[in-house]
Design a protein around this motif. Structure first.
Motif, PDB file in Angstrom:
ATOM      1  N   ALA A 110       0.826  -1.210   0.000  1.00  0.00           N
ATOM      2  CA  ALA A 110       0.000   0.000   0.000  1.00  0.00           C
ATOM      3  C   ALA A 110       0.861   1.261   0.000  1.00  0.00           C
ATOM      4  N   ARG A 111       1.971   1.252   0.750  1.00  0.00           N
ATOM      5  CA  ARG A 111       2.856   2.423   0.765  1.00  0.00           C
ATOM      6  C   ARG A 111       3.452   2.667  -0.620  1.00  0.00           C
ATOM      7  N   GLN A 114       0.708   3.963  -2.973  1.00  0.00           N
ATOM      8  CA  GLN A 114       0.361   5.352  -2.683  1.00  0.00           C
ATOM      9  C   GLN A 114       1.451   6.319  -3.123  1.00  0.00           C
ATOM     10  N   LEU A 140      -6.178   0.868   4.817  1.00  0.00           N
ATOM     11  CA  LEU A 140      -5.480   0.922   3.531  1.00  0.00           C
ATOM     12  C   LEU A 140      -6.413   0.640   2.361  1.00  0.00           C
ATOM     13  N   ALA A 143      -5.772   2.372  -1.100  1.00  0.00           N
ATOM     14  CA  ALA A 143      -4.509   2.210  -1.832  1.00  0.00           C
ATOM     15  C   ALA A 143      -4.773   1.599  -3.208  1.00  0.00           C
TER      16      ALA A 143
END
Length: 455
Positions: A110-111, A114, A140, A143
Protein backbone atom coordinates in the motif's frame (compact mmCIF):
# COMPACT_ATOMS: atom_id res chain seq x y z
CA UNK A 1 17.46 -42.85 -24.84
CA UNK A 2 17.45 -44.79 -21.57
CA UNK A 3 14.26 -45.62 -19.75
CA UNK A 4 13.40 -42.97 -17.12
CA UNK A 5 13.51 -44.13 -13.52
CA UNK A 6 11.00 -43.32 -10.83
CA UNK A 7 12.12 -41.16 -7.95
CA UNK A 8 10.44 -39.83 -4.84
CA UNK A 9 11.27 -36.48 -3.18
CA UNK A 10 10.59 -35.55 0.45
CA UNK A 11 8.56 -32.33 0.63
CA UNK A 12 10.01 -31.57 4.08
CA UNK A 13 13.76 -31.83 3.51
CA UNK A 14 14.11 -32.39 -0.27
CA UNK A 15 15.92 -35.74 -0.06
CA UNK A 16 15.54 -38.11 -3.03
CA UNK A 17 14.96 -41.86 -2.94
CA UNK A 18 14.28 -44.46 -5.61
CA UNK A 19 11.33 -46.07 -3.83
CA UNK A 20 8.38 -44.87 -1.82
CA UNK A 21 8.22 -45.43 1.93
CA UNK A 22 6.04 -44.09 4.70
CA UNK A 23 8.82 -42.32 6.61
CA UNK A 24 11.64 -40.23 5.18
CA UNK A 25 14.96 -41.79 6.11
CA UNK A 26 16.74 -38.41 6.33
CA UNK A 27 14.41 -36.16 8.33
CA UNK A 28 12.08 -38.73 9.90
CA UNK A 29 8.86 -37.08 8.68
CA UNK A 30 5.90 -39.30 7.77
CA UNK A 31 3.96 -39.31 4.46
CA UNK A 32 6.12 -36.62 2.88
CA UNK A 33 7.51 -38.61 -0.08
CA UNK A 34 5.90 -37.68 -3.38
CA UNK A 35 6.71 -38.92 -6.84
CA UNK A 36 8.63 -36.36 -8.83
CA UNK A 37 8.40 -35.91 -12.57
CA UNK A 38 10.81 -38.39 -14.18
CA UNK A 39 13.99 -36.92 -15.56
CA UNK A 40 15.00 -37.61 -19.11
CA UNK A 41 18.14 -39.73 -19.08
CA UNK A 42 20.24 -39.37 -22.21
CA UNK A 43 22.69 -41.84 -23.53
CA UNK A 44 26.40 -41.26 -23.00
CA UNK A 45 26.68 -40.86 -26.77
CA UNK A 46 24.70 -37.61 -26.56
CA UNK A 47 27.16 -34.79 -27.39
CA UNK A 48 26.54 -31.21 -26.16
CA UNK A 49 29.78 -29.74 -27.47
CA UNK A 50 28.19 -28.36 -30.64
CA UNK A 51 24.90 -27.04 -31.98
CA UNK A 52 24.42 -24.39 -29.31
CA UNK A 53 24.39 -20.62 -29.51
CA UNK A 54 27.65 -18.84 -28.60
CA UNK A 55 27.53 -16.66 -25.50
CA UNK A 56 29.16 -13.25 -25.08
CA UNK A 57 31.74 -12.72 -22.35
CA UNK A 58 32.30 -9.44 -20.52
CA UNK A 59 35.34 -8.18 -18.62
CA UNK A 60 35.15 -8.03 -14.85
CA UNK A 61 35.80 -4.27 -14.86
CA UNK A 62 33.06 -3.48 -17.38
CA UNK A 63 31.27 -0.20 -16.51
CA UNK A 64 27.97 -0.64 -14.76
CA UNK A 65 25.55 1.18 -12.49
CA UNK A 66 24.22 0.13 -9.14
CA UNK A 67 20.53 -0.79 -9.08
CA UNK A 68 18.23 1.98 -7.92
CA UNK A 69 16.40 0.72 -4.86
CA UNK A 70 12.75 1.49 -4.21
CA UNK A 71 11.88 2.16 -0.58
CA UNK A 72 8.80 0.47 0.83
CA UNK A 73 7.87 3.30 3.18
CA UNK A 74 8.59 1.06 6.19
CA UNK A 75 12.06 1.90 7.50
CA UNK A 76 12.43 -1.39 9.39
CA UNK A 77 11.47 -3.39 6.30
CA UNK A 78 13.96 -1.42 4.21
CA UNK A 79 16.68 -1.99 6.82
CA UNK A 80 16.19 -5.77 6.68
CA UNK A 81 16.27 -5.64 2.86
CA UNK A 82 19.52 -3.70 2.91
CA UNK A 83 18.04 -0.37 1.84
CA UNK A 84 14.89 -1.19 -0.12
CA UNK A 85 13.59 -3.31 -2.98
CA UNK A 86 15.92 -3.92 -5.91
CA UNK A 87 14.17 -4.04 -9.32
CA UNK A 88 14.26 -7.54 -10.75
CA UNK A 89 15.02 -9.17 -7.41
CA UNK A 90 13.24 -12.21 -5.97
CA UNK A 91 12.49 -12.26 -2.25
CA UNK A 92 11.32 -15.29 -0.28
CA UNK A 93 9.63 -14.57 3.06
CA UNK A 94 8.77 -17.34 5.49
CA UNK A 95 7.18 -17.40 8.91
CA UNK A 96 4.78 -19.23 11.19
CA UNK A 97 1.05 -19.13 10.40
CA UNK A 98 -0.60 -15.99 11.78
CA UNK A 99 2.70 -14.23 12.50
CA UNK A 100 1.80 -11.29 10.22
CA UNK A 101 3.47 -11.96 6.84
CA UNK A 102 0.43 -10.98 4.78
CA UNK A 103 -0.21 -7.95 6.97
CA UNK A 104 3.34 -6.67 6.56
CA UNK A 105 3.36 -7.18 2.80
CA UNK A 106 -0.03 -5.53 2.42
CA UNK A 107 1.20 -2.49 4.35
CA UNK A 108 4.37 -2.27 2.26
CA UNK A 109 2.42 -2.76 -0.98
CA UNK A 110 0.00 0.00 0.00
CA UNK A 111 2.86 2.42 0.76
CA UNK A 112 4.48 1.75 -2.62
CA UNK A 113 1.16 2.09 -4.46
CA UNK A 114 0.36 5.35 -2.68
CA UNK A 115 3.81 6.65 -3.70
CA UNK A 116 2.98 6.09 -7.38
CA UNK A 117 4.34 2.57 -7.99
CA UNK A 118 2.22 -0.07 -9.66
CA UNK A 119 1.62 -3.04 -7.34
CA UNK A 120 0.06 -6.43 -8.09
CA UNK A 121 -1.01 -8.59 -5.15
CA UNK A 122 -1.93 -12.21 -5.97
CA UNK A 123 -3.44 -14.25 -3.14
CA UNK A 124 -3.66 -17.99 -3.52
CA UNK A 125 -4.87 -18.71 0.01
CA UNK A 126 -7.52 -16.05 0.54
CA UNK A 127 -10.34 -14.69 -1.54
CA UNK A 128 -10.06 -11.12 -2.75
CA UNK A 129 -12.83 -10.12 -0.34
CA UNK A 130 -10.80 -11.36 2.63
CA UNK A 131 -7.79 -9.28 1.58
CA UNK A 132 -10.04 -6.22 1.17
CA UNK A 133 -11.40 -6.71 4.69
CA UNK A 134 -7.85 -6.77 6.07
CA UNK A 135 -6.97 -3.64 4.10
CA UNK A 136 -10.05 -1.90 5.47
CA UNK A 137 -9.12 -2.88 9.03
CA UNK A 138 -5.61 -1.49 8.47
CA UNK A 139 -6.93 1.73 6.97
CA UNK A 140 -5.48 0.92 3.53
CA UNK A 141 -8.68 0.41 1.54
CA UNK A 142 -7.93 3.43 -0.65
CA UNK A 143 -4.51 2.21 -1.83
CA UNK A 144 -4.44 1.65 -5.65
CA UNK A 145 -3.36 -2.02 -5.51
CA UNK A 146 -4.25 -4.46 -8.29
CA UNK A 147 -5.69 -7.37 -6.30
CA UNK A 148 -6.60 -10.86 -7.52
CA UNK A 149 -7.12 -14.34 -6.15
CA UNK A 150 -5.53 -16.96 -8.43
CA UNK A 151 -3.37 -20.07 -8.28
CA UNK A 152 -2.58 -20.79 -11.95
CA UNK A 153 0.85 -19.49 -12.94
CA UNK A 154 -0.15 -19.59 -16.61
CA UNK A 155 -3.13 -17.30 -15.93
CA UNK A 156 -1.01 -14.98 -13.79
CA UNK A 157 1.79 -14.62 -16.36
CA UNK A 158 -0.69 -14.20 -19.23
CA UNK A 159 -2.41 -11.39 -17.35
CA UNK A 160 0.88 -9.72 -16.43
CA UNK A 161 2.05 -9.96 -20.04
CA UNK A 162 -0.94 -7.92 -21.21
CA UNK A 163 -0.16 -4.96 -18.93
CA UNK A 164 2.77 -2.79 -17.94
CA UNK A 165 5.25 -4.54 -15.67
CA UNK A 166 4.47 -3.66 -12.03
CA UNK A 167 7.06 -2.31 -9.62
CA UNK A 168 6.11 -4.95 -7.03
CA UNK A 169 4.55 -8.38 -7.44
CA UNK A 170 3.44 -10.24 -4.30
CA UNK A 171 2.59 -13.97 -4.48
CA UNK A 172 0.91 -15.26 -1.32
CA UNK A 173 1.94 -18.04 -1.22
CA UNK A 174 4.23 -20.00 -3.57
CA UNK A 175 2.98 -23.34 -2.15
CA UNK A 176 -0.50 -22.64 -3.54
CA UNK A 177 0.67 -21.98 -7.10
CA UNK A 178 0.49 -24.67 -9.79
CA UNK A 179 1.49 -25.10 -13.42
CA UNK A 180 -0.52 -27.20 -15.88
CA UNK A 181 2.74 -28.33 -17.50
CA UNK A 182 3.95 -30.09 -14.35
CA UNK A 183 2.37 -33.16 -12.84
CA UNK A 184 1.54 -33.16 -9.17
CA UNK A 185 -0.62 -31.25 -6.72
CA UNK A 186 0.23 -27.69 -5.61
CA UNK A 187 2.89 -27.67 -2.93
CA UNK A 188 4.86 -30.63 -4.23
CA UNK A 189 8.56 -30.26 -4.89
CA UNK A 190 8.26 -30.17 -8.67
CA UNK A 191 5.36 -27.69 -8.62
CA UNK A 192 7.02 -25.28 -6.19
CA UNK A 193 10.30 -25.39 -8.09
CA UNK A 194 8.70 -24.97 -11.52
CA UNK A 195 6.27 -22.21 -10.54
CA UNK A 196 8.97 -20.26 -8.70
CA UNK A 197 11.28 -20.52 -11.73
CA UNK A 198 8.66 -19.06 -14.08
CA UNK A 199 7.78 -16.21 -11.73
CA UNK A 200 11.44 -15.37 -11.07
CA UNK A 201 12.18 -15.37 -14.81
CA UNK A 202 9.33 -12.89 -15.35
CA UNK A 203 10.69 -10.65 -12.58
CA UNK A 204 14.23 -10.69 -13.99
CA UNK A 205 13.14 -9.94 -17.55
CA UNK A 206 10.79 -7.09 -16.60
CA UNK A 207 12.59 -5.46 -13.67
CA UNK A 208 9.82 -6.29 -11.19
CA UNK A 209 10.53 -6.83 -7.52
CA UNK A 210 8.99 -10.21 -6.69
CA UNK A 211 8.03 -11.28 -3.15
CA UNK A 212 7.13 -14.94 -2.61
CA UNK A 213 5.51 -15.93 0.68
CA UNK A 214 6.61 -19.39 1.82
CA UNK A 215 5.13 -21.84 4.29
CA UNK A 216 7.32 -23.23 7.07
CA UNK A 217 7.66 -26.67 8.60
CA UNK A 218 7.15 -27.41 12.28
CA UNK A 219 10.85 -26.78 13.00
CA UNK A 220 10.66 -23.28 11.47
CA UNK A 221 12.48 -23.87 8.15
CA UNK A 222 10.86 -22.94 4.85
CA UNK A 223 8.84 -25.82 3.42
CA UNK A 224 9.54 -27.23 -0.02
CA UNK A 225 12.79 -27.91 -1.84
CA UNK A 226 15.94 -26.32 -0.50
CA UNK A 227 16.77 -25.27 -4.04
CA UNK A 228 14.05 -22.61 -3.70
CA UNK A 229 16.30 -20.66 -1.34
CA UNK A 230 19.14 -20.85 -3.87
CA UNK A 231 16.91 -19.54 -6.68
CA UNK A 232 15.91 -16.31 -4.95
CA UNK A 233 18.08 -13.29 -4.14
CA UNK A 234 16.82 -12.62 -0.61
CA UNK A 235 15.55 -15.03 2.06
CA UNK A 236 13.75 -13.47 5.02
CA UNK A 237 12.27 -15.03 8.14
CA UNK A 238 9.45 -13.36 10.07
CA UNK A 239 9.91 -14.45 13.68
CA UNK A 240 8.17 -13.92 16.98
CA UNK A 241 5.66 -15.43 19.35
CA UNK A 242 2.01 -14.75 18.73
CA UNK A 243 1.58 -14.22 22.47
CA UNK A 244 4.05 -11.31 22.30
CA UNK A 245 3.38 -8.07 20.48
CA UNK A 246 6.74 -7.73 18.74
CA UNK A 247 7.86 -9.33 15.46
CA UNK A 248 11.38 -9.60 14.04
CA UNK A 249 12.05 -9.63 10.30
CA UNK A 250 15.45 -11.26 9.81
CA UNK A 251 17.50 -11.42 6.60
CA UNK A 252 19.01 -14.91 6.19
CA UNK A 253 20.38 -14.40 2.68
CA UNK A 254 20.83 -11.19 0.75
CA UNK A 255 22.70 -10.73 -2.51
CA UNK A 256 22.27 -6.96 -2.30
CA UNK A 257 22.99 -6.20 1.35
CA UNK A 258 24.21 -7.47 4.73
CA UNK A 259 23.05 -10.78 6.13
CA UNK A 260 21.46 -11.13 9.59
CA UNK A 261 20.09 -7.60 9.44
CA UNK A 262 16.81 -7.28 11.33
CA UNK A 263 13.75 -5.08 11.37
CA UNK A 264 11.58 -4.94 14.48
CA UNK A 265 7.82 -4.43 14.47
CA UNK A 266 5.11 -4.36 17.12
CA UNK A 267 1.66 -5.78 16.40
CA UNK A 268 -1.07 -3.24 17.12
CA UNK A 269 -4.70 -2.72 16.22
CA UNK A 270 -3.75 -0.86 13.04
CA UNK A 271 -1.29 -3.51 11.89
CA UNK A 272 2.45 -3.73 12.34
CA UNK A 273 4.15 -0.64 13.71
CA UNK A 274 7.88 0.03 13.42
CA UNK A 275 10.04 -0.06 16.53
CA UNK A 276 12.87 2.44 16.20
CA UNK A 277 14.63 1.40 19.44
CA UNK A 278 14.17 -2.37 19.88
CA UNK A 279 16.40 -2.49 22.97
CA UNK A 280 13.56 -1.04 25.02
CA UNK A 281 11.40 -4.03 24.12
CA UNK A 282 13.78 -6.63 25.53
CA UNK A 283 14.80 -4.88 28.76
CA UNK A 284 12.73 -5.23 31.92
CA UNK A 285 12.97 -1.60 32.96
CA UNK A 286 13.17 -2.50 36.65
CA UNK A 287 14.85 -0.06 39.01
CA UNK A 288 16.80 -2.48 41.18
CA UNK A 289 18.81 -5.47 39.88
CA UNK A 290 17.79 -9.02 40.80
CA UNK A 291 19.92 -12.19 41.00
CA UNK A 292 20.35 -14.17 37.79
CA UNK A 293 19.77 -11.25 35.39
CA UNK A 294 22.39 -9.90 32.97
CA UNK A 295 22.10 -7.45 30.08
CA UNK A 296 23.85 -8.38 26.86
CA UNK A 297 24.47 -6.01 23.88
CA UNK A 298 23.81 -8.28 20.90
CA UNK A 299 24.66 -7.49 17.28
CA UNK A 300 22.06 -8.18 14.61
CA UNK A 301 23.71 -7.34 11.31
CA UNK A 302 24.80 -3.74 11.80
CA UNK A 303 22.31 -3.01 14.58
CA UNK A 304 23.09 -3.36 18.31
CA UNK A 305 20.21 -4.65 20.45
CA UNK A 306 20.32 -4.89 24.24
CA UNK A 307 18.59 -7.99 25.61
CA UNK A 308 18.15 -9.38 29.10
CA UNK A 309 19.36 -12.89 29.92
CA UNK A 310 17.70 -14.53 32.93
CA UNK A 311 18.97 -17.59 34.83
CA UNK A 312 17.33 -19.54 37.63
CA UNK A 313 19.22 -22.14 39.68
CA UNK A 314 17.18 -24.57 41.80
CA UNK A 315 18.96 -26.90 44.21
CA UNK A 316 17.62 -30.46 44.35
CA UNK A 317 17.19 -32.24 47.67
CA UNK A 318 16.81 -35.75 46.26
CA UNK A 319 18.92 -37.73 43.82
CA UNK A 320 16.75 -36.85 40.82
CA UNK A 321 18.39 -36.00 37.54
CA UNK A 322 18.70 -32.20 37.28
CA UNK A 323 16.92 -30.55 34.42
CA UNK A 324 18.34 -28.10 31.88
CA UNK A 325 15.80 -25.86 30.14
CA UNK A 326 16.79 -23.17 27.61
CA UNK A 327 14.60 -20.65 25.79
CA UNK A 328 16.18 -18.41 23.16
CA UNK A 329 19.73 -19.84 23.25
CA UNK A 330 21.59 -22.95 22.12
CA UNK A 331 21.21 -25.77 24.66
CA UNK A 332 24.51 -27.31 23.56
CA UNK A 333 26.36 -24.08 24.26
CA UNK A 334 24.76 -23.90 27.70
CA UNK A 335 26.03 -27.41 28.49
CA UNK A 336 29.53 -26.41 27.40
CA UNK A 337 29.46 -23.25 29.53
CA UNK A 338 28.28 -25.17 32.59
CA UNK A 339 31.15 -27.62 32.10
CA UNK A 340 33.67 -24.75 31.90
CA UNK A 341 32.27 -23.16 35.07
CA UNK A 342 32.60 -26.47 36.92
CA UNK A 343 36.04 -27.44 35.58
CA UNK A 344 37.74 -24.01 35.58
CA UNK A 345 35.92 -22.15 38.35
CA UNK A 346 35.04 -24.91 40.82
CA UNK A 347 31.30 -24.23 40.79
CA UNK A 348 28.86 -27.10 41.26
CA UNK A 349 25.84 -27.21 38.94
CA UNK A 350 25.54 -31.01 38.83
CA UNK A 351 23.01 -31.12 41.67
CA UNK A 352 20.94 -28.14 40.53
CA UNK A 353 18.34 -27.51 37.89
CA UNK A 354 19.28 -24.75 35.46
CA UNK A 355 16.69 -22.62 33.66
CA UNK A 356 17.90 -20.05 31.14
CA UNK A 357 15.67 -17.59 29.32
CA UNK A 358 16.23 -14.71 26.91
CA UNK A 359 13.58 -12.19 27.91
CA UNK A 360 10.86 -11.31 25.44
CA UNK A 361 11.23 -14.48 23.39
CA UNK A 362 14.33 -13.14 21.63
CA UNK A 363 16.62 -15.72 19.99
CA UNK A 364 20.37 -15.31 20.37
CA UNK A 365 23.02 -16.70 18.03
CA UNK A 366 25.85 -14.30 18.87
CA UNK A 367 28.80 -16.15 20.51
CA UNK A 368 29.55 -12.98 22.46
CA UNK A 369 26.63 -13.88 24.74
CA UNK A 370 28.82 -16.41 26.61
CA UNK A 371 30.02 -13.95 29.24
CA UNK A 372 26.51 -12.58 29.88
CA UNK A 373 25.12 -16.10 30.27
CA UNK A 374 27.98 -17.04 32.60
CA UNK A 375 27.37 -13.91 34.68
CA UNK A 376 23.66 -14.71 34.95
CA UNK A 377 24.40 -18.33 35.95
CA UNK A 378 26.93 -17.36 38.63
CA UNK A 379 24.63 -14.61 39.93
CA UNK A 380 21.73 -17.05 40.16
CA UNK A 381 23.88 -19.67 41.88
CA UNK A 382 25.22 -17.19 44.44
CA UNK A 383 21.83 -15.45 44.76
CA UNK A 384 23.61 -12.10 44.36
CA UNK A 385 22.53 -9.46 41.85
CA UNK A 386 25.00 -8.16 39.31
CA UNK A 387 26.19 -4.54 39.51
CA UNK A 388 23.48 -2.06 38.64
CA UNK A 389 23.37 -0.60 35.10
CA UNK A 390 26.00 -3.02 33.78
CA UNK A 391 26.33 -4.95 30.54
CA UNK A 392 28.29 -8.12 29.78
CA UNK A 393 29.71 -9.52 26.56
CA UNK A 394 32.55 -11.80 25.46
CA UNK A 395 33.17 -15.29 24.11
CA UNK A 396 34.30 -17.97 26.58
CA UNK A 397 36.75 -20.67 25.52
CA UNK A 398 37.08 -24.17 26.95
CA UNK A 399 40.16 -23.02 28.84
CA UNK A 400 38.13 -20.41 30.67
CA UNK A 401 39.53 -17.48 28.67
CA UNK A 402 37.29 -14.57 27.71
CA UNK A 403 38.04 -13.96 24.05
CA UNK A 404 37.57 -10.63 22.22
CA UNK A 405 34.55 -10.25 19.93
CA UNK A 406 33.73 -7.97 17.03
CA UNK A 407 31.99 -4.57 17.19
CA UNK A 408 32.94 -3.82 20.80
CA UNK A 409 32.72 -0.08 20.25
CA UNK A 410 29.24 -0.28 18.74
CA UNK A 411 28.01 -2.40 21.66
CA UNK A 412 29.42 0.07 24.20
CA UNK A 413 27.92 3.09 22.45
CA UNK A 414 24.46 1.49 22.43
CA UNK A 415 24.76 0.66 26.13
CA UNK A 416 25.87 4.20 26.95
CA UNK A 417 23.00 5.66 24.95
CA UNK A 418 20.49 3.72 27.07
CA UNK A 419 22.02 4.87 30.34
CA UNK A 420 24.26 1.93 31.30
CA UNK A 421 27.23 3.00 33.40
CA UNK A 422 29.60 0.02 33.18
CA UNK A 423 30.52 -2.83 30.86
CA UNK A 424 32.34 -6.08 31.64
CA UNK A 425 34.09 -7.27 28.51
CA UNK A 426 37.31 -8.84 27.21
CA UNK A 427 40.32 -6.64 26.59
CA UNK A 428 40.37 -5.57 22.95
CA UNK A 429 41.13 -2.55 20.81
CA UNK A 430 37.62 -1.06 20.72
CA UNK A 431 38.72 1.82 22.94
CA UNK A 432 36.80 3.79 25.52
CA UNK A 433 33.31 5.23 25.07
CA UNK A 434 32.25 8.36 26.88
CA UNK A 435 29.70 7.80 29.62
CA UNK A 436 30.45 4.14 30.31
CA UNK A 437 33.17 2.56 32.43
CA UNK A 438 34.78 -0.56 31.10
CA UNK A 439 36.08 -3.48 33.20
CA UNK A 440 38.34 -5.90 31.37
CA UNK A 441 37.92 -9.60 32.18
CA UNK A 442 40.55 -11.97 30.79
CA UNK A 443 39.64 -15.22 32.60
CA UNK A 444 36.33 -16.65 33.74
CA UNK A 445 37.49 -17.19 37.37
CA UNK A 446 37.98 -13.42 37.58
CA UNK A 447 34.31 -13.00 36.71
CA UNK A 448 33.32 -15.40 39.48
CA UNK A 449 35.46 -13.48 41.98
CA UNK A 450 33.77 -10.20 41.07
CA UNK A 451 30.28 -11.60 41.48
CA UNK A 452 30.99 -13.59 44.63
CA UNK A 453 32.58 -10.53 46.20
CA UNK A 454 35.95 -12.12 46.95
CA UNK A 455 37.84 -9.11 45.60
Amino acid sequence: MAKPKRRYVCSACGSVTSRWQGQCADCGEWNTLTEDAPQTVFSTRHDLSSGGRPIAFEPLDAPGSLPQRRTTGLAEFDRALGGGLVPGSAILMGGDPGIGKSTLLLQAAARIAQAGGQVVYISGEEAAGQVRLRAERLGLAGAPISLASATSVRDILTTLGSMDAPALLVIDSIQTMHSDQIEGAPGTVSQVRGCAFELIRYAKENGTALVLVGHVTKDGSIAGPRVLEHMVDVVMAFEGERSHQYRILRSLKNRFGPVDEIGVFAMAGQGLQEVANPSLLFLSGREEPVPGSAVFPAMEGTRPVLVEIQALIVRLQSGATPRRAVVGWDSGRLAMLLAVLEARCGLNFSSAEVYLNVAGGYRLADPAADLAVAAALVSGLADRPLPKASTWYGEVSLAGEVRPVAHGGIRLREAAKLGFASAYAPADSSGEVAGIRRHDIAMLPRLVDRIMGDT
